[in-house]
Design a protein around this motif. Structure first.
Motif, PDB file in Angstrom:
ATOM      1  N   GLU A 273       0.846  -1.196   0.000  1.00  0.00           N
ATOM      2  CA  GLU A 273       0.000   0.000   0.000  1.00  0.00           C
ATOM      3  C   GLU A 273       0.883   1.248   0.000  1.00  0.00           C
ATOM      4  OE1 GLU A 273      -4.187  -1.288   2.019  1.00  0.00           O
ATOM      5  OE2 GLU A 273      -2.570  -0.826   3.414  1.00  0.00           O
ATOM      6  N   LEU A 274       0.366   2.325  -0.538  1.00  0.00           N
ATOM      7  CA  LEU A 274       1.168   3.531  -0.768  1.00  0.00           C
ATOM      8  C   LEU A 274       1.573   4.203   0.542  1.00  0.00           C
ATOM      9  CD1 LEU A 274       2.320   5.518  -2.901  1.00  0.00           C
ATOM     10  CD2 LEU A 274       0.153   6.779  -2.715  1.00  0.00           C
ATOM     11  N   LYS A 546       2.230  -2.434  -6.861  1.00  0.00           N
ATOM     12  CA  LYS A 546       0.973  -2.188  -6.145  1.00  0.00           C
ATOM     13  C   LYS A 546       0.874  -0.716  -5.732  1.00  0.00           C
ATOM     14  CE  LYS A 546      -1.756  -3.319  -2.051  1.00  0.00           C
ATOM     15  NZ  LYS A 546      -3.073  -3.188  -2.725  1.00  0.00           N
ATOM     16  N   ALA A 547       1.954  -0.176  -5.188  1.00  0.00           N
ATOM     17  CA  ALA A 547       1.942   1.229  -4.773  1.00  0.00           C
ATOM     18  C   ALA A 547       1.653   2.141  -5.962  1.00  0.00           C
ATOM     19  CB  ALA A 547       3.277   1.597  -4.132  1.00  0.00           C
ATOM     20  N   SER A 549      -0.126   1.567  -8.470  1.00  0.00           N
ATOM     21  CA  SER A 549      -1.502   1.427  -8.973  1.00  0.00           C
ATOM     22  C   SER A 549      -2.502   2.273  -8.188  1.00  0.00           C
ATOM     23  CB  SER A 549      -1.928  -0.049  -8.924  1.00  0.00           C
ATOM     24  OG  SER A 549      -2.167  -0.469  -7.582  1.00  0.00           O
ATOM     25  N   THR A 550      -2.024   2.981  -7.179  1.00  0.00           N
ATOM     26  CA  THR A 550      -2.918   3.758  -6.320  1.00  0.00           C
ATOM     27  C   THR A 550      -3.579   4.895  -7.091  1.00  0.00           C
ATOM     28  OG1 THR A 550      -1.415   3.273  -4.477  1.00  0.00           O
ATOM     29  CG2 THR A 550      -3.074   4.994  -4.124  1.00  0.00           C
ATOM     30  N   ASN A 551      -4.909   5.004  -6.972  1.00  0.00           N
ATOM     31  CA  ASN A 551      -5.634   6.069  -7.671  1.00  0.00           C
ATOM     32  C   ASN A 551      -5.832   7.280  -6.769  1.00  0.00           C
ATOM     33  OD1 ASN A 551      -7.798   5.473  -5.932  1.00  0.00           O
ATOM     34  ND2 ASN A 551      -8.854   4.203  -7.458  1.00  0.00           N
ATOM     35  N   GLY A 554      -7.049   6.863  -3.329  1.00  0.00           N
ATOM     36  CA  GLY A 554      -6.197   6.104  -2.424  1.00  0.00           C
ATOM     37  C   GLY A 554      -6.367   4.609  -2.523  1.00  0.00           C
ATOM     38  N   LYS A 555      -7.128   4.119  -3.508  1.00  0.00           N
ATOM     39  CA  LYS A 555      -7.332   2.690  -3.689  1.00  0.00           C
ATOM     40  C   LYS A 555      -6.279   2.141  -4.653  1.00  0.00           C
ATOM     41  CE  LYS A 555     -11.144   2.661  -1.231  1.00  0.00           C
ATOM     42  NZ  LYS A 555     -11.197   2.000   0.092  1.00  0.00           N
ATOM     43  N   SER A 556      -5.799   0.931  -4.353  1.00  0.00           N
ATOM     44  CA  SER A 556      -4.800   0.308  -5.222  1.00  0.00           C
ATOM     45  C   SER A 556      -5.263  -1.091  -5.619  1.00  0.00           C
ATOM     46  CB  SER A 556      -3.437   0.231  -4.524  1.00  0.00           C
ATOM     47  OG  SER A 556      -3.526  -0.496  -3.310  1.00  0.00           O
TER      48      SER A 556
END
Length: 615
Positions: A273-274, A546-547, A549-551, A554-556
């Motif tokens: 996660e970011l 994964k980080a 891909s965060t929009n 804040g969703k990844s």
């Protein structure tokens, strides 16, 4: 977060200045890349992964290691960071990767304790008795294998606190709270009161972003953090536990010096996660543009799980098939990741908590949200093989012959065993060792006995000092590793896991006899990844993906989906169908269990007999 740069989204990508030497990159000049960083005990590695999951760059640097006295092992985040940055620059330069194509960076590291000053954010030396930095080396890391906090570990386990259920019933001396307590007991009070503490992985994401976010993998697995909602946990950190063991001062300001309370004065994230974005200073160190997404890190063995268990499997084939039907996350529950090196770590995921005696965990949220991980292990596998070979009288002769054939000693001994089979007209390699029974806990037992006092034993010793004798001893050691793997898998499955395949990584994957033995002993397929030596750092790169891909909300993308997409084809070793070999290994397993149990019984009987003797 302090020092953060705006997130570099793919929509704002700059044109590439250079192209990778990988032909796929020449066809796709704007191909995205992700960096994985793996900090092991001896080196830091950087891998560059493209958006097809291929590793297109790989470099490493040796990390400094200091041993001020027996059992003490120290490193420096300053030195580790230098090695990371050098590895990144070399991997990028050697393979002509354009920095503007880097979208995300993921970190993994050993579960070591890193100490910084709360007021200056500078490294705090962990070397007693003065704890100063007179040598200028910034030795602020107590390595995972450091065994200095013996008394502190005994005190912690004497509490029988409920959180110990989640570390196999006892906290290991290799975990980080015993090391923090040792510092409390040995540092000048005014210095300890200024310290803040990180797992090494979290220290690296802190250095990359300037933020204070912690990873669930670090704090849950190695620092006694119980996720909110588990067994009534309210803040994660257990105030009554820390107070009882003598670390009440860490409870002040809502546990700020350990990372704080999630949503109050701290932030905790699941793998990838970011965390934030690459700061200006860190970017300059790495030779990269600022603003690259940084993923929440994991312990190195857990990156091995990420880098292996997502591979697709086509039934009826010896290959892992990247084009096969999409994996469902439930398939992860059946797959044991065995990350093999000096020792071997066994990782399994479950939907519900599964408690296994002698196995650490279950740990919630550390890799995938709401799922649980269990961590078993063998104290020595690669180290055990090395020890057995190098202490045998025929070692020098074997080493010399192996050099003559320009091969390593393991491949030479494997070939020697095959020649012995042919010479004796034996039905299998295992038949050669049928009357040799080696129990190999020379370095203690992590799982499932969880007894550091376990030792080795041999039935069938002879006076044979020849190469044949060495080869048989070497075979028996591999057989022990395979049988103990069976014991661990059996213990986990009897407690509620549903493991039906083993996904290996590490150099032992190249040992065909050992892989055949593990598959046969466990009666399940062994899957060997494409990147045998780089499965861990490949998993770290997936954290960066994964980080990235965060929009904006804040969703990844789920980590399992990323693993499913980027995992590469490898090889399957099927369990034997030879009924005679199965029967032999079954008989050997019964002896193995008797050797394991009888050693404990003998020790107990003798201890009772000598009770009261003056030392």
């Amino acid at each position: 977060m302090a020092g953060q740069m705006p997130f570099r989204t793919q929509q704002h990508r700059k044109p590439s200045r250079q192209l990778s030497t990988d032909p796929r990159n020449e066809l796709h000049p704007h191909m995205d890349h992700y960096i994985g960083i793996d900090v092991g005990t001896g080196s830091a590695r950087a891998c560059i992964m493209n958006d097809q999951g291929d590793i297109v760059g790989l470099a490493s640097e040796t990390i400094g290691l200091w041993q001020p006295q027996t059992g003490y092992y120290e490193q420096s985040t300053t030195d580790i960071w230098r090695c990371i940055c050098s590895s990144i620059r070399r991997a990028m330069d050697q393979h002509n990767i354009d920095g503007d194509t880097i979208r995300g960076i993921g970190f993994d590291a050993t579960c070591s304790l890193a100490v910084f000053s709360e007021d200056t954010d500078q490294p705090v030396n962990v070397t007693g008795p003065n704890f100063d930095n007179q040598d200028g080396l910034d030795r602020n890391v107590i390595l995972w294998l450091d065994h200095r906090p013996v008394e502190e570990t005994i005190k912690i386990n004497a509490t029988n606190h409920n959180l110990l259920r989640y570390v196999g019933g006892k906290m290991s001396i290799e975990m980080e709270i015993p090391k923090v307590l040792w510092l409390k007991n040995n540092m000048p009070k005014e210095l300890f009161d200024r310290c803040k503490f990180y797992d090494l992985t979290d220290a690296l994401t802190h250095m990359a972003t300037g933020g204070e976010t912690r990873s669930y993998c670090s704090v849950v697995c190695k620092q006694g953090f119980v996720p909110v909602g588990v067994d009534g946990s309210v803040k994660g950190w257990q105030e009554d536990f820390l107070t009882e063991i003598g670390l009440k001062d860490l409870c002040e300001d809502n546990f700020k010096r350990m990372g704080g309370v999630d949503g109050v004065n701290g932030k905790y994230l699941t793998a990838g996660e970011l965390v934030g974005t690459l700061s200006e200073k860190a970017a300059q160190d790495m030779g990269l543009p600022p603003g690259i997404a940084i993923g929440s890190g994991v312990i190195d063995a857990y990156a091995g799980w990420i880098g292996t268990v997502g591979a697709k499997v086509k039934l009826g084939s010896n290959e892992l098939d990247p084009g096969h039907a999409k994996n469902d996350v439930s398939q992860a529950f059946t797959r044991l990741a065995a990350v093999a090196g000096t020792s071997t770590c066994h990782l399994a995921m479950s939907e519900k908590p599964v408690f296994v005696e002698g196995v650490w965990g279950p740990y919630r949220d550390v890799l995938l949200p709401d799922y649980w991980m269990a961590e078993g292990g063998q104290s020595a596998t690669g180290e055990l093989l090395r020890h057995v070979i190098e202490t045998h009288p025929a070692f020098n002769e074997a080493h010399s012959v192996a050099e003559t054939f320009n091969t390593n000693i393991y491949d030479y001994l494997n070939e020697h065993l095959r020649e012995m089979v042919e010479k004796e007209n034996a039905p299998s390699v295992s038949w050669l060792g049928r009357h040799f029974f080696f129990y190999g806990d020379l370095f203690g037992n992590r799982s499932p006995v969880a007894d550091p006092n376990m030792k080795g034993s041999v039935i069938g010793l002879s006076s044979d000092k020849s190469l044949d004798g060495l080869a048989l001893y070497y075979y028996a050691t591999m057989e022990f590793i395979a049988l103990q793997t069976h014991q661990i898998v059996d213990a986990m499955n009897k407690s509620g896991h549903v493991i039906s395949s083993i996904f290996m990584s590490g150099s032992q994957c190249q040992n065909s006899i050992l892989m055949d033995l593990i598959a046969a002993a466990c009666d399940m397929p062994v899957l060997i990844p494409r990147y045998v030596h780089a499965a861990v750092v490949h998993g770290a790169a997936m954290l960066g993906a994964k980080a990235a891909s965060t929009n904006k909300e804040g969703k990844s993308e789920p980590l399992w989906n990323i693993m499913d997409r980027y995992s590469k084809a490898g090889k399957m070793v099927k369990p034997t169908t030879d009924e005679k070999l199965k029967k032999l290994l079954h008989a050997k397993y019964k002896v193995f269990l008797e050797q394991c149990e009888s050693q404990q019984r003998y020790r107990k009987d003798v201890d009772e007999a000598v009770a009261g003797w003056a030392k």
